[in-house]
Design a protein around this motif. Structure first.
Motif, PDB file in Angstrom:
ATOM      1  N   LYS A 156      21.196  80.055 -28.501  1.00  0.00           N
ATOM      2  CA  LYS A 156      21.707  78.692 -28.340  1.00  0.00           C
ATOM      3  C   LYS A 156      20.893  77.672 -29.143  1.00  0.00           C
ATOM      4  O   LYS A 156      21.390  76.591 -29.476  1.00  0.00           O
ATOM      5  CB  LYS A 156      21.717  78.308 -26.856  1.00  0.00           C
ATOM      6  N   VAL A 157      19.654  78.021 -29.407  1.00  0.00           N
ATOM      7  CA  VAL A 157      18.741  77.160 -30.162  1.00  0.00           C
ATOM      8  C   VAL A 157      18.048  78.017 -31.217  1.00  0.00           C
ATOM      9  O   VAL A 157      17.672  79.153 -30.937  1.00  0.00           O
ATOM     10  CB  VAL A 157      17.694  76.522 -29.204  1.00  0.00           C
ATOM     11  N   LYS A 158      17.895  77.457 -32.427  1.00  0.00           N
ATOM     12  CA  LYS A 158      17.225  78.229 -33.484  1.00  0.00           C
ATOM     13  C   LYS A 158      15.712  77.993 -33.498  1.00  0.00           C
ATOM     14  O   LYS A 158      14.936  78.938 -33.663  1.00  0.00           O
ATOM     15  CB  LYS A 158      17.838  77.884 -34.837  1.00  0.00           C
ATOM     16  N   TYR A 159      15.315  76.743 -33.347  1.00  0.00           N
ATOM     17  CA  TYR A 159      13.890  76.401 -33.405  1.00  0.00           C
ATOM     18  C   TYR A 159      13.606  75.360 -32.332  1.00  0.00           C
ATOM     19  O   TYR A 159      14.487  74.575 -31.960  1.00  0.00           O
ATOM     20  CB  TYR A 159      13.517  75.814 -34.774  1.00  0.00           C
ATOM     21  N   ILE A 160      12.365  75.338 -31.859  1.00  0.00           N
ATOM     22  CA  ILE A 160      12.021  74.349 -30.837  1.00  0.00           C
ATOM     23  C   ILE A 160      10.914  73.404 -31.300  1.00  0.00           C
ATOM     24  O   ILE A 160      10.060  73.763 -32.127  1.00  0.00           O
ATOM     25  CB  ILE A 160      11.647  74.998 -29.478  1.00  0.00           C
ATOM     26  N   GLY A 161      10.973  72.188 -30.754  1.00  0.00           N
ATOM     27  CA  GLY A 161       9.998  71.171 -31.114  1.00  0.00           C
ATOM     28  C   GLY A 161       9.584  70.351 -29.905  1.00  0.00           C
ATOM     29  O   GLY A 161      10.159  70.468 -28.817  1.00  0.00           O
ATOM     30  N   LEU A 162       8.585  69.526 -30.101  1.00  0.00           N
ATOM     31  CA  LEU A 162       8.072  68.633 -29.060  1.00  0.00           C
ATOM     32  C   LEU A 162       7.973  67.229 -29.646  1.00  0.00           C
ATOM     33  O   LEU A 162       7.711  67.068 -30.843  1.00  0.00           O
ATOM     34  CB  LEU A 162       6.683  69.079 -28.587  1.00  0.00           C
ATOM     35  N   SER A 163       8.167  66.222 -28.796  1.00  0.00           N
ATOM     36  CA  SER A 163       8.068  64.838 -29.254  1.00  0.00           C
ATOM     37  C   SER A 163       6.994  64.113 -28.455  1.00  0.00           C
ATOM     38  O   SER A 163       6.938  64.239 -27.230  1.00  0.00           O
ATOM     39  CB  SER A 163       9.417  64.138 -29.073  1.00  0.00           C
ATOM     40  N   GLU A 164       6.155  63.364 -29.170  1.00  0.00           N
ATOM     41  CA  GLU A 164       5.104  62.546 -28.552  1.00  0.00           C
ATOM     42  C   GLU A 164       4.202  63.370 -27.636  1.00  0.00           C
ATOM     43  O   GLU A 164       4.102  63.118 -26.438  1.00  0.00           O
ATOM     44  CB  GLU A 164       5.721  61.370 -27.786  1.00  0.00           C
ATOM     45  N   VAL A 165       3.562  64.369 -28.215  1.00  0.00           N
ATOM     46  CA  VAL A 165       2.632  65.193 -27.435  1.00  0.00           C
ATOM     47  C   VAL A 165       1.219  65.088 -27.996  1.00  0.00           C
ATOM     48  O   VAL A 165       1.017  64.790 -29.164  1.00  0.00           O
ATOM     49  CB  VAL A 165       3.051  66.686 -27.413  1.00  0.00           C
ATOM     50  N   SER A 166       0.261  65.392 -27.152  1.00  0.00           N
ATOM     51  CA  SER A 166      -1.135  65.419 -27.571  1.00  0.00           C
ATOM     52  C   SER A 166      -1.446  66.751 -28.236  1.00  0.00           C
ATOM     53  O   SER A 166      -0.694  67.731 -28.111  1.00  0.00           O
ATOM     54  CB  SER A 166      -2.048  65.238 -26.362  1.00  0.00           C
ATOM     55  N   ALA A 167      -2.576  66.797 -28.923  1.00  0.00           N
ATOM     56  CA  ALA A 167      -3.014  68.034 -29.561  1.00  0.00           C
ATOM     57  C   ALA A 167      -3.201  69.143 -28.534  1.00  0.00           C
ATOM     58  O   ALA A 167      -2.819  70.301 -28.766  1.00  0.00           O
ATOM     59  CB  ALA A 167      -4.316  67.782 -30.330  1.00  0.00           C
ATOM     60  N   SER A 168      -3.772  68.816 -27.386  1.00  0.00           N
ATOM     61  CA  SER A 168      -4.035  69.858 -26.383  1.00  0.00           C
ATOM     62  C   SER A 168      -2.732  70.394 -25.786  1.00  0.00           C
ATOM     63  O   SER A 168      -2.591  71.600 -25.542  1.00  0.00           O
ATOM     64  CB  SER A 168      -4.954  69.334 -25.274  1.00  0.00           C
ATOM     65  N   THR A 169      -1.742  69.513 -25.571  1.00  0.00           N
ATOM     66  CA  THR A 169      -0.443  69.963 -25.068  1.00  0.00           C
ATOM     67  C   THR A 169       0.242  70.857 -26.088  1.00  0.00           C
ATOM     68  O   THR A 169       0.828  71.888 -25.737  1.00  0.00           O
ATOM     69  CB  THR A 169       0.452  68.752 -24.732  1.00  0.00           C
ATOM     70  N   LEU A 170       0.147  70.480 -27.350  1.00  0.00           N
ATOM     71  CA  LEU A 170       0.741  71.299 -28.412  1.00  0.00           C
ATOM     72  C   LEU A 170       0.127  72.697 -28.435  1.00  0.00           C
ATOM     73  O   LEU A 170       0.844  73.704 -28.563  1.00  0.00           O
ATOM     74  CB  LEU A 170       0.552  70.606 -29.768  1.00  0.00           C
ATOM     75  N   ARG A 171      -1.178  72.782 -28.272  1.00  0.00           N
ATOM     76  CA  ARG A 171      -1.847  74.094 -28.272  1.00  0.00           C
ATOM     77  C   ARG A 171      -1.327  74.971 -27.124  1.00  0.00           C
ATOM     78  O   ARG A 171      -1.039  76.152 -27.318  1.00  0.00           O
ATOM     79  CB  ARG A 171      -3.354  73.925 -28.142  1.00  0.00           C
ATOM     80  N   LYS A 172      -1.228  74.382 -25.939  1.00  0.00           N
ATOM     81  CA  LYS A 172      -0.734  75.152 -24.786  1.00  0.00           C
ATOM     82  C   LYS A 172       0.696  75.628 -25.017  1.00  0.00           C
ATOM     83  O   LYS A 172       1.051  76.766 -24.704  1.00  0.00           O
ATOM     84  CB  LYS A 172      -0.759  74.271 -23.522  1.00  0.00           C
ATOM     85  N   ALA A 173       1.534  74.740 -25.549  1.00  0.00           N
ATOM     86  CA  ALA A 173       2.939  75.072 -25.777  1.00  0.00           C
ATOM     87  C   ALA A 173       3.087  76.178 -26.811  1.00  0.00           C
ATOM     88  O   ALA A 173       3.895  77.102 -26.649  1.00  0.00           O
ATOM     89  CB  ALA A 173       3.691  73.818 -26.233  1.00  0.00           C
ATOM     90  N   ASN A 174       2.291  76.086 -27.855  1.00  0.00           N
ATOM     91  CA  ASN A 174       2.415  77.031 -28.968  1.00  0.00           C
ATOM     92  C   ASN A 174       2.011  78.454 -28.572  1.00  0.00           C
ATOM     93  O   ASN A 174       2.415  79.418 -29.215  1.00  0.00           O
ATOM     94  CB  ASN A 174       1.571  76.535 -30.147  1.00  0.00           C
ATOM     95  N   LEU A 175       1.223  78.569 -27.516  1.00  0.00           N
ATOM     96  CA  LEU A 175       0.858  79.901 -27.019  1.00  0.00           C
ATOM     97  C   LEU A 175       2.043  80.581 -26.342  1.00  0.00           C
ATOM     98  O   LEU A 175       2.121  81.816 -26.275  1.00  0.00           O
ATOM     99  CB  LEU A 175      -0.298  79.794 -26.016  1.00  0.00           C
ATOM    100  N   ILE A 176       2.988  79.792 -25.830  1.00  0.00           N
ATOM    101  CA  ILE A 176       4.146  80.335 -25.129  1.00  0.00           C
ATOM    102  C   ILE A 176       5.239  80.737 -26.114  1.00  0.00           C
ATOM    103  O   ILE A 176       5.863  81.791 -25.996  1.00  0.00           O
ATOM    104  CB  ILE A 176       4.704  79.297 -24.123  1.00  0.00           C
ATOM    105  N   HIS A 177       5.481  79.862 -27.085  1.00  0.00           N
ATOM    106  CA  HIS A 177       6.471  80.140 -28.136  1.00  0.00           C
ATOM    107  C   HIS A 177       6.108  79.284 -29.343  1.00  0.00           C
ATOM    108  O   HIS A 177       5.726  78.120 -29.179  1.00  0.00           O
ATOM    109  CB  HIS A 177       7.887  79.795 -27.665  1.00  0.00           C
ATOM    110  N   PRO A 178       6.204  79.824 -30.569  1.00  0.00           N
ATOM    111  CA  PRO A 178       5.834  79.017 -31.743  1.00  0.00           C
ATOM    112  C   PRO A 178       6.632  77.709 -31.803  1.00  0.00           C
ATOM    113  O   PRO A 178       7.863  77.718 -31.701  1.00  0.00           O
ATOM    114  CB  PRO A 178       6.176  79.929 -32.924  1.00  0.00           C
ATOM    115  N   ILE A 179       5.918  76.624 -31.955  1.00  0.00           N
ATOM    116  CA  ILE A 179       6.543  75.313 -32.086  1.00  0.00           C
ATOM    117  C   ILE A 179       6.780  75.046 -33.571  1.00  0.00           C
ATOM    118  O   ILE A 179       5.866  75.146 -34.387  1.00  0.00           O
ATOM    119  CB  ILE A 179       5.645  74.206 -31.487  1.00  0.00           C
TER     120      ILE A 179
END
Length: 336
Positions: A156-179
């Motif tokens: 349903k989705v090809k790629y995922i992204g995040l908006s207005e996040v901190s560096a630390s939140t991005l690191r946590k998210a990227n461990l779950i699925h590549p951002i």
């Protein structure tokens, strides 16, 4: 289609034109005009002209309207869905009656509900880039991104992204699925990502960076001379940066930027967009008019010398702008 240059956005395989088109201003938001009154036919013509110019990367969100913006985009692209790259966002909770609650909702069950609604509004069976619009402070980012990852696995989705996040939140998210991409406000007037660690983190992780409001919410066009230039319902009237003494202090900086633009025989808007390109980001200037779209696209061919970049950044160094970029309530949703 035009041969406008393309770039890789992140390291997951998504390729986009160097510029995108922000669609937010093409509809109202909860009854408020965004950057003045919009005309649906002109907005659709702008999306069609963008494709002719090679700008096939459209940015929308379920928040805008709410839902009206996605529906407008679907009208514009209906005959050419496969030629466009559609980025949309979720997170601002929209109720079953299509009303905004203004709550941020990143719970896994809401992720699934929101994507189905966006697919329906866009009249498509896939979204190219799906962003979390704002981080839900009550839901671990790992849970939200885990649900988004399931959308990738289901097609349903090809790629995922995040908006207005901190560096630390991005690191946590990227461990779950590549951002694939982070979208944040970035312009000569808003450079906090240069000092809060986000730029270094996206570079380290191989995440793309999408700059929204590269024209400083229209301030950098040079066309706004007074707070009274905003329509009565324009949401910018609520932004501290555009109020009272702040407005005129910031206007002085715009006037200096205009002088530099004139020396290069370009518009202030083109200079501002070209600067975000020079910083290695993919800007998504928003417009609902063909004329401004064409002006914005021309910025992609502008090149700065190192000396010009230094001079420009000395006029508006990071932190020079006065006043917050959102009102207090909206700033609380930014995940610093």
């Amino acid at each position: 289609m035009s041969s406008i240059k393309k770039v890789k956005l992140g390291n997951q395989g998504l390729e986009v034109p160097v510029e995108g088109l922000g669609c937010m201003g093409m509809t109202t938001l909860a009854g408020q005009d965004i950057y003045g009154t919009a005309d649906e036919q002109e907005s659709i013509a702008t999306i069609h002209r963008a494709l002719e110019l090679g700008i096939n990367f459209l940015d929308t969100a379920d928040l805008y309207g709410p839902l009206l913006n996605e529906r407008l985009v679907s009208k514009a692209i209906s005959a050419n869905r496969d030629k466009y790259l559609i980025a949309t966002k979720f997170g601002y909770e929209v109720g079953d009656n299509e009303e905004l609650t203004w709550r941020i909702n990143g719970r896994p069950d809401y992720v699934k509900k929101a994507v189905e609604r966006s697919l329906k509004n866009l009249k498509t069976d896939y979204i190219d880039l799906y962003y979390l619009h704002r981080v839900d402070p009550e839901t671990p980012i790992e849970d939200t991104v885990g649900a988004m990852a399931e959308l990738v696995q289901s097609g349903k989705v090809k790629y995922i992204g995040l908006s207005e996040v901190s560096a630390s939140t991005l690191r946590k998210a990227n461990l779950i699925h590549p951002i694939t991409a982070v979208q944040t406000e970035y312009s000569l007037f808003e450079r906090s990502v240069e000092t809060n660690g986000l730029f270094e983190t996206i570079s380290e992780l191989g995440v793309g960076f999408v700059s929204y409001s590269p024209l400083g919410r229209g301030f950098l066009t040079g066309d706004i001379k007074s707070p009274d230039d905003f329509d009565a319902k324009d949401f910018r009237r609520n932004i501290p940066r555009f109020q009272g003494e702040n407005f005129y202090k910031n206007l002085d900086l715009v006037n200096e930027i205009k002088i530099l633009a004139e020396s290069k025989h370009i518009t202030p808007s083109q200079l501002a967009i070209a600067w975000t390109l020079a910083k290695g980001t993919v800007p998504i200037p928003g417009t609902k008019r063909v004329k401004y779209l064409e002006d914005n696209v021309a910025a992609a061919s502008i090149v700065f010398s190192e000396e010009e970049l230094r001079h420009l950044e000395s006029i508006v160094p990071a932190g020079k702008i006065v006043g917050d970029r959102y009102d207090q309530t909206s700033m609380s949703g930014v995940n610093l």
